[in-house]
Design an enzyme around this catalytic site. Structure first.
Site, PDB file in Angstrom:
ATOM      1  N   MET A   1      33.848   2.800  28.515  1.00 53.27           N
ATOM      2  CA  MET A   1      33.304   2.173  27.512  1.00 53.27           C
ATOM      3  C   MET A   1      33.522   3.011  25.994  1.00 53.27           C
ATOM      4  O   MET A   1      32.147   3.475  25.749  1.00 53.27           O
ATOM      5  CB  MET A   1      31.593   1.747  28.008  1.00 53.27           C
ATOM      6  CG  MET A   1      31.597   0.760  28.825  1.00 53.27           C
ATOM      7  SD  MET A   1      29.825   0.643  29.501  1.00 53.27           S
ATOM      8  CE  MET A   1      30.065   1.720  30.912  1.00 53.27           C
TER       9      MET A   1
ATOM     10  N   MET B   1      31.572  -8.111  32.483  1.00 53.55           N
ATOM     11  CA  MET B   1      30.497  -7.466  32.346  1.00 53.55           C
ATOM     12  C   MET B   1      29.485  -8.630  32.513  1.00 53.55           C
ATOM     13  O   MET B   1      29.443  -9.816  31.705  1.00 53.55           O
ATOM     14  CB  MET B   1      30.449  -6.796  30.926  1.00 53.55           C
ATOM     15  CG  MET B   1      30.917  -5.590  31.068  1.00 53.55           C
ATOM     16  SD  MET B   1      30.813  -4.534  31.984  1.00 53.55           S
ATOM     17  CE  MET B   1      28.908  -3.983  31.622  1.00 53.55           C
TER      18      MET B   1
ATOM     19  N   HIS C   1      35.333   3.292  34.458  1.00 54.80           N
ATOM     20  CA  HIS C   1      34.901   2.126  33.768  1.00 54.80           C
ATOM     21  C   HIS C   1      34.737   3.025  32.101  1.00 54.80           C
ATOM     22  O   HIS C   1      33.797   3.414  31.995  1.00 54.80           O
ATOM     23  CB  HIS C   1      33.678   1.531  33.959  1.00 54.80           C
ATOM     24  CG  HIS C   1      33.340   0.426  33.059  1.00 54.80           C
ATOM     25  ND1 HIS C   1      32.192  -0.246  33.137  1.00 54.80           N
ATOM     26  CD2 HIS C   1      33.901  -0.126  31.964  1.00 54.80           C
ATOM     27  CE1 HIS C   1      32.117  -1.193  32.115  1.00 54.80           C
ATOM     28  NE2 HIS C   1      33.308  -0.991  31.590  1.00 54.80           N
TER      29      HIS C   1
ATOM     30  N   GLY D   1      20.294  -0.465  34.695  1.00 54.14           N
ATOM     31  CA  GLY D   1      19.190  -1.148  34.907  1.00 54.14           C
ATOM     32  C   GLY D   1      18.696  -2.491  34.128  1.00 54.14           C
ATOM     33  O   GLY D   1      17.538  -2.800  33.939  1.00 54.14           O
TER      34      GLY D   1
ATOM     35  N   SER E   1      27.315   2.807  41.361  1.00 54.80           N
ATOM     36  CA  SER E   1      27.642   3.131  39.827  1.00 54.80           C
ATOM     37  C   SER E   1      26.741   4.573  39.863  1.00 54.80           C
ATOM     38  O   SER E   1      25.596   4.460  40.057  1.00 54.80           O
ATOM     39  CB  SER E   1      27.095   2.215  38.766  1.00 54.80           C
ATOM     40  OG  SER E   1      27.147   2.967  37.809  1.00 54.80           O
TER      41      SER E   1
ATOM     42  N   HIS F   1      31.915   4.228  41.220  1.00 55.46           N
ATOM     43  CA  HIS F   1      32.206   3.759  39.972  1.00 55.46           C
ATOM     44  C   HIS F   1      31.488   4.879  39.000  1.00 55.46           C
ATOM     45  O   HIS F   1      30.436   5.078  38.831  1.00 55.46           O
ATOM     46  CB  HIS F   1      31.392   2.388  39.713  1.00 55.46           C
ATOM     47  CG  HIS F   1      31.655   1.814  38.309  1.00 55.46           C
ATOM     48  ND1 HIS F   1      32.673   1.052  38.257  1.00 55.46           N
ATOM     49  CD2 HIS F   1      30.952   1.498  37.287  1.00 55.46           C
ATOM     50  CE1 HIS F   1      32.558   0.317  37.075  1.00 55.46           C
ATOM     51  NE2 HIS F   1      31.565   0.622  36.452  1.00 55.46           N
TER      52      HIS F   1
ATOM     53  N   MET G   1      30.711   6.707  28.768  1.00 58.90           N
ATOM     54  CA  MET G   1      30.073   6.024  27.281  1.00 58.90           C
ATOM     55  C   MET G   1      30.570   7.194  26.217  1.00 58.90           C
ATOM     56  O   MET G   1      30.306   8.219  26.595  1.00 58.90           O
ATOM     57  CB  MET G   1      28.990   5.573  27.399  1.00 58.90           C
ATOM     58  CG  MET G   1      28.649   4.497  28.545  1.00 58.90           C
ATOM     59  SD  MET G   1      27.081   4.197  28.593  1.00 58.90           S
ATOM     60  CE  MET G   1      26.991   3.242  30.252  1.00 58.90           C
TER      61      MET G   1
ATOM     62  N   ASP H   1      30.852   5.570  34.802  1.00 64.46           N
ATOM     63  CA  ASP H   1      30.649   4.907  33.507  1.00 64.46           C
ATOM     64  C   ASP H   1      30.825   6.063  32.550  1.00 64.46           C
ATOM     65  O   ASP H   1      30.155   6.922  32.502  1.00 64.46           O
ATOM     66  CB  ASP H   1      29.376   4.260  33.388  1.00 64.46           C
ATOM     67  CG  ASP H   1      29.117   2.833  34.268  1.00 64.46           C
ATOM     68  OD1 ASP H   1      29.906   2.132  34.286  1.00 64.46           O
ATOM     69  OD2 ASP H   1      28.187   2.863  35.194  1.00 64.46           O
TER      70      ASP H   1
ATOM     71  N   ASP I   1      29.867  -6.094  37.140  1.00 60.48           N
ATOM     72  CA  ASP I   1      29.319  -4.839  36.605  1.00 60.48           C
ATOM     73  C   ASP I   1      27.985  -5.331  36.002  1.00 60.48           C
ATOM     74  O   ASP I   1      28.143  -5.917  34.571  1.00 60.48           O
ATOM     75  CB  ASP I   1      30.053  -3.964  35.967  1.00 60.48           C
ATOM     76  CG  ASP I   1      29.122  -2.577  35.630  1.00 60.48           C
ATOM     77  OD1 ASP I   1      28.045  -2.541  36.236  1.00 60.48           O
ATOM     78  OD2 ASP I   1      30.007  -1.878  35.110  1.00 60.48           O
ATOM     79  N   GLY I   2      26.632  -5.222  36.452  1.00 63.07           N
ATOM     80  CA  GLY I   2      25.527  -5.275  35.490  1.00 63.07           C
ATOM     81  C   GLY I   2      24.378  -6.100  36.186  1.00 63.07           C
ATOM     82  O   GLY I   2      24.567  -7.168  36.561  1.00 63.07           O
TER      83      GLY I   2
END
Length: 228
Positions: free
Chosen positions: A66, A135, A64, A143, A8, A31, A35, A33, A173-174
């Site tokens: 969000m 998730m 991804h 983090g 990511s 990946h 947002m 992200d 993921d996470g």
């Protein structure tokens, strides 16, 4: 069952994204992200950066989203160069139509579920998807610590995939790291997003290889994989 490792870039150096993308040689996907500071309380990057990344790396992009109003924005990420686009079911008004539109534009369609969203109400949607993302933290920040309470949900999702005989990837993921990836694989995941576990390492490419080795070992012994 092929294991896939998706570093990511949320954990990468945003001032050096092209170099960071190419520092993870051997990764299956990159990946990305996205947002919007509305669906989640953070703001990252959008279509122009995805377009630039797609030109800067040969590794396919796994975007991804969000973001709110996924129905409107998701197709634009395919046009920007994403090979896989994940929308959150909580942000989609018409998830089946959206998945079909993403596929029609030539990308893999994926649907994400936040930790509190159960999988069971969406069982009938699974054949419309190429991947499902569980998730394992609350979306919005990198983090975070892995939520072990998501392991039963991963198992239930894998059971539904097997029940319908689907070739559906199951992504987590996470908080995925050397200390959690084997539990995820044992529960049923086969696609792993890792941020700080990769980009926080002195050698990101070596970290990808090490995570892959761990996940492959766990999958080879997992009951869900042994049934194939």
């Amino acid at each position: 069952m092929a294991v896939q490792i998706n570093p990511s870039i949320l954990s990468a150096d945003f001032a050096r994204l092209a170099d960071e993308a190419n520092a993870v040689a051997g990764a299956d996907w990159l990946h990305v992200d996205v947002m919007d500071n509305h669906f989640v309380p953070n703001l990252t990057l959008g279509v122009p950066v995805v377009e630039s990344l797609a030109r800067a790396t040969d590794t396919p992009l796994d975007c991804h989203l969000m973001i709110e109003d996924a129905d409107r924005w998701a197709p634009q990420y395919v046009e920007a160069g994403a090979s896989s686009v994940t929308f959150h079911v909580e942000a989609a008004g018409a998830p089946v139509r959206l998945a079909r539109e993403i596929r029609a534009k030539g990308a893999r369609a994926s649907m994400a579920l936040k930790p509190a969203t159960p999988i069971e109400p969406y069982e009938d949607l699974l054949p419309e998807l190429d991947m499902l993302l569980i998730m394992t933290v609350e979306p919005g920040f990198g983090g975070q610590s892995f939520l072990d309470i998501m392991l039963p949900k991963i198992r239930r999702t894998r059971e539904l995939i097997k029940k319908h005989g689907l070739e559906l990837w199951l992504q987590v993921d996470g908080g995925v790291s050397a200390s959690t990836i084997e539990r995820c694989a044992d529960a049923g995941a086969d696609v792993f997003v890792a941020g700080s576990a990769v980009y926080g390492a002195s050698d990101p490419a070596a970290a990808v290889r090490a995570l892959r080795t761990q996940a492959e070992g766990a999958v080879s012994k997992a009951s869900w994989a042994c049934d194939h």
